[in-house]
Design an enzyme around this catalytic site. Structure first.
Site, mmCIF file in Angstrom:
data_model
loop_
_atom_site.group_PDB
_atom_site.id
_atom_site.type_symbol
_atom_site.label_atom_id
_atom_site.label_comp_id
_atom_site.label_asym_id
_atom_site.label_seq_id
_atom_site.Cartn_x
_atom_site.Cartn_y
_atom_site.Cartn_z
ATOM 1 N N LYS A 70 -4.616 5.721 14.597
ATOM 2 C CA LYS A 70 -4.712 5.050 13.298
ATOM 3 C C LYS A 70 -6.160 5.137 12.784
ATOM 4 O O LYS A 70 -6.910 5.981 13.232
ATOM 5 C CB LYS A 70 -4.230 3.601 13.426
ATOM 6 C CG LYS A 70 -2.749 3.492 13.753
ATOM 7 C CD LYS A 70 -1.909 4.010 12.597
ATOM 8 C CE LYS A 70 -0.439 4.007 12.929
ATOM 9 N NZ LYS A 70 0.367 4.687 11.920
ATOM 10 N N LYS B 48 0.837 -1.214 0.000
ATOM 11 C CA LYS B 48 0.000 0.000 0.000
ATOM 12 C C LYS B 48 0.866 1.256 0.000
ATOM 13 O O LYS B 48 0.593 2.202 -0.737
ATOM 14 C CB LYS B 48 -0.928 -0.024 1.220
ATOM 15 C CG LYS B 48 -1.885 1.150 1.298
ATOM 16 C CD LYS B 48 -3.232 0.767 1.845
ATOM 17 C CE LYS B 48 -3.271 0.671 3.349
ATOM 18 N NZ LYS B 48 -3.498 1.983 3.993
ATOM 19 N N SER B 49 1.896 1.275 0.834
ATOM 20 C CA SER B 49 2.737 2.473 0.917
ATOM 21 C C SER B 49 3.397 2.771 -0.437
ATOM 22 O O SER B 49 3.435 3.920 -0.892
ATOM 23 C CB SER B 49 3.832 2.267 1.967
ATOM 24 O OG SER B 49 3.260 2.174 3.240
ATOM 25 N N GLY C 9 -5.266 7.746 5.483
ATOM 26 C CA GLY C 9 -4.345 8.681 6.123
ATOM 27 C C GLY C 9 -3.137 8.949 5.242
ATOM 28 O O GLY C 9 -2.711 10.095 5.085
ATOM 29 N N ASP D 113 1.629 -1.340 11.774
ATOM 30 C CA ASP D 113 0.284 -1.748 11.342
ATOM 31 C C ASP D 113 -0.033 -3.198 11.708
ATOM 32 O O ASP D 113 -1.129 -3.678 11.442
ATOM 33 C CB ASP D 113 0.145 -1.559 9.823
ATOM 34 C CG ASP D 113 0.158 -0.083 9.447
ATOM 35 O OD1 ASP D 113 -0.252 0.752 10.278
ATOM 36 O OD2 ASP D 113 0.584 0.236 8.318
ATOM 37 N N GLN E 289 4.592 9.164 7.478
ATOM 38 C CA GLN E 289 3.699 10.082 6.761
ATOM 39 C C GLN E 289 4.147 11.527 6.957
ATOM 40 O O GLN E 289 4.155 12.316 6.011
ATOM 41 C CB GLN E 289 2.262 9.894 7.237
ATOM 42 C CG GLN E 289 1.687 8.533 6.841
ATOM 43 C CD GLN E 289 0.291 8.304 7.378
ATOM 44 O OE1 GLN E 289 -0.258 9.131 8.107
ATOM 45 N NE2 GLN E 289 -0.291 7.172 7.026
ATOM 46 N N ARG F 287 2.622 5.938 -3.294
ATOM 47 C CA ARG F 287 3.738 6.775 -3.763
ATOM 48 C C ARG F 287 3.947 6.628 -5.263
ATOM 49 O O ARG F 287 4.345 7.577 -5.940
ATOM 50 C CB ARG F 287 5.007 6.420 -2.980
ATOM 51 C CG ARG F 287 4.960 6.923 -1.516
ATOM 52 C CD ARG F 287 5.923 6.162 -0.638
ATOM 53 N NE ARG F 287 6.050 6.680 0.716
ATOM 54 C CZ ARG F 287 5.228 6.398 1.736
ATOM 55 N NH1 ARG F 287 4.184 5.620 1.551
ATOM 56 N NH2 ARG F 287 5.449 6.900 2.938
HETATM 57 C C1 S3P Z 1 2.504 4.757 6.201
HETATM 58 C C2 S3P Z 1 3.004 5.126 7.422
HETATM 59 C C3 S3P Z 1 2.450 4.656 8.706
HETATM 60 C C4 S3P Z 1 1.517 3.451 8.523
HETATM 61 C C5 S3P Z 1 0.593 3.643 7.362
HETATM 62 C C6 S3P Z 1 1.368 3.810 6.074
HETATM 63 C C7 S3P Z 1 3.129 5.287 4.975
HETATM 64 O O1 S3P Z 1 1.708 5.702 9.292
HETATM 65 O O2 S3P Z 1 0.781 3.237 9.701
HETATM 66 O O3 S3P Z 1 -0.279 2.533 7.224
HETATM 67 O O4 S3P Z 1 2.859 4.731 3.877
HETATM 68 O O5 S3P Z 1 3.909 6.250 5.080
HETATM 69 P P1 S3P Z 1 2.382 6.814 10.256
HETATM 70 O O6 S3P Z 1 3.257 7.670 9.473
HETATM 71 O O7 S3P Z 1 1.207 7.556 10.834
HETATM 72 O O8 S3P Z 1 3.108 6.000 11.292
#
Ligand code: S3P
Length: 451
Positions: free
Chosen positions: A354, A28-29, A100, A327, A176, A33
């Site tokens: 979260k 997902k991350s 988020g 996560d 993030q 991006r």
């Molecule tokens: C993520 C960072 C994490 C993670 C989220 C994905 C990212 O959040 O919990 O699922 O892709 O940068 P935080 O930056 O709030 O820790």
């Protein structure tokens, strides 16, 4: 496509061993991006293995609304980016749904543009703190024209004529926040510097470099990372193969550990060390997880994971490991519920903010299913019942949180009595194939009628 329509409960039952080979969807991350940087870079970006979950698709829609051209041809997503500094003002609010990552990174990406951008989201996202991103953006000259109480969404930003480069020390362990500041730096003259005392996932740094950004990282003797990005450089489209998401792999992985007689392989899982804390912890608990065919793909380590059911024992999970498995705590807590002895998890303050208050949601779900646990301000301890005897029989409140839903469905596969989650529709934000993949391995999960 909205997950916020009508709740649909689901129930998982104890059943036969899990067997088979599966592939989980793309990380997902990296997928967020890939859409963002591809949408911003000059020329063409081609992406395979993208996670086609709602969260990521919304990031794609946002990039389209700001001028990127995005299409899907066969298995490949093809993007014509705008060029760095050339995003357009969107005509309507950008709706990030549950995401988020999508919303916070995009605030960084476009906040410094001399234009107005409005961010909206679902009930879960609208409760989440955005000051962590707005504070550094304000320092760079961004105006927050409108925000709900406590810097929450809906939020409207307006960038300055020329943003000011800053040096920003990230106050909490958050990829993030780090990423939002670095992305704001892309559209800022001069060098923007991020100081990161605790290392978090480094996909932004790695991928921006791949797209041609001038970005350097130094790590000092105390582990403090200094990340410098030169603004207003050229980014060039790339070819990206997104590896499987370790945070999604966590669910079939823990299920196979807990259901006696299971033996599965999960192929092509991202093994970036900023993401592998769960595997390490489970191995310390006695889990049989073999990393097969370790290889490098598209600049990231990947492996196939062979997982066999195992007798687990409780461990103390050190707080400094939290960023590499942030996560995964809901599903680790479920694994701990079947381990011999007590598992202690510390340094969990970020779980409070979260998709739900995950610490409270996990503790409530465990208690509803007969598990002995103690919730502290930033800690959780869980005492296990190795054969799952007496566990289950409860209904779990998911609070629009996909990982709470998946974690407790995994619990139901090994508990003596079935486990019900009050809603499973939001699983599609990160893992649309979850039900099919799990039932394909032999899991017994039923979707109940709409509540
Ligand atoms: C993520 C960072 C994490 C993670 C989220 C994905 C990212 O959040 O919990 O699922 O892709 O940068 P935080 O930056 O709030 O820790």
């Amino acid at each position: 496509m909205s997950h916020s329509t009508q709740a649909r409960p689901a129930t998982a039952h104890k059943g036969a061993p899990l067997k088979g080979r599966v592939r989980v969807p793309g990380d997902k991350s990296i997928s967020h991006r890939a859409f963002m940087f591809g949408g911003l870079a000059s020329g063409e970006t081609r992406i395979t293995g993208l996670l086609e979950g709602e969260d990521v698709l919304r990031t794609g829609e946002a990039m389209k609304a700001m001028g990127a051209v995005i299409s899907r041809t066969g298995d490949e997503w093809v993007i014509q980016g705008t060029g760095n500094g050339c995003l357009l003002q969107p005509e309507a609010p950008l709706d990030f749904g549950n995401a988020g990552t999508g919303s916070r990174l995009t605030m960084g990406l476009v906040g410094t543009y001399d234009m107005e951008t409005t961010f909206v989201g679902d009930a879960s996202l609208s409760k989440r703190p955005m000051a962590r991103v707005l504070d550094p953006l304000r320092e760079m000259g961004v105006q927050v024209l409108r925000a709900a109480e406590g810097d929450r969404m809906p939020i409207t930003l307006r960038g300055p004529k020329h943003a000011a480069p800053i040096t920003y020390r990230v106050p909490m362990a958050s990829a993030q926040v780090k990423s939002a500041v670095l992305l704001a730096g892309l559209n800022t003259p001069g060098v923007t510097t991020v100081l990161e005392p605790v290392m978090t996932r480094d996909h932004t740094e790695k991928m921006l470099r791949g797209f041609g950004a001038e970005l350097e990282v130094e790590t000092d003797a105390n582990g403090l990372r200094t990340i410098r990005i030169q603004g207003q450089g050229r980014l060039t489209g790339q070819v990206i193969a997104v590896p499987g998401d370790p945070s999604s792999a966590a669910f079939p992985l823990v299920a196979a550990l807990l259901v006696p007689g299971s033996d599965i392989v999960i192929e092509n899982v991202l093994m970036n060390p900023t993401r592998t804390g769960l595997i390490l912890t489970l191995q310390e608990m006695g889990a049989s997880i073999d990393l097969l065919d370790r290889r490098s793909a598209g600049g990231e380590d990947v492996a196939d994971l062979r997982v066999r059911s195992s007798d687990l024992r409780g461990v103390v999970v050190p707080p400094e490991r939290a960023p590499s498995m942030i996560d995964e705590y809901p599903v680790l807590a479920v694994a701990a519920a079947f381990a011999e002895g007590t598992t202690v998890m510390e340094g969990l303050d970020e779980l409070r903010v979260k998709e739900s208050d995950r610490l409270a949601a996990v503790a409530a779900g465990l208690k509803a299913n007969g598990v002995e646990c103690r919730e502290g301000e930033a800690s959780l301890s869980v005492t296990g019942q190795p054969d799952g005897k007496g566990l289950g029989g409860g209904t779990v409140a998911t609070h629009l949180d996909h990982r709470i839903a998946m974690a407790f469905l995994v619990m139901g596969l090994a508990a003596e009595k079935a486990v019900t989650v009050d809603d499973q529709t939001m699983i599609s934000t990160s893992f649309p194939e979850f039900m099919d993949l799990m039932t394909g391995l032999g899991a017994e999960i039923q979707t109940d009628r709409a509540a």
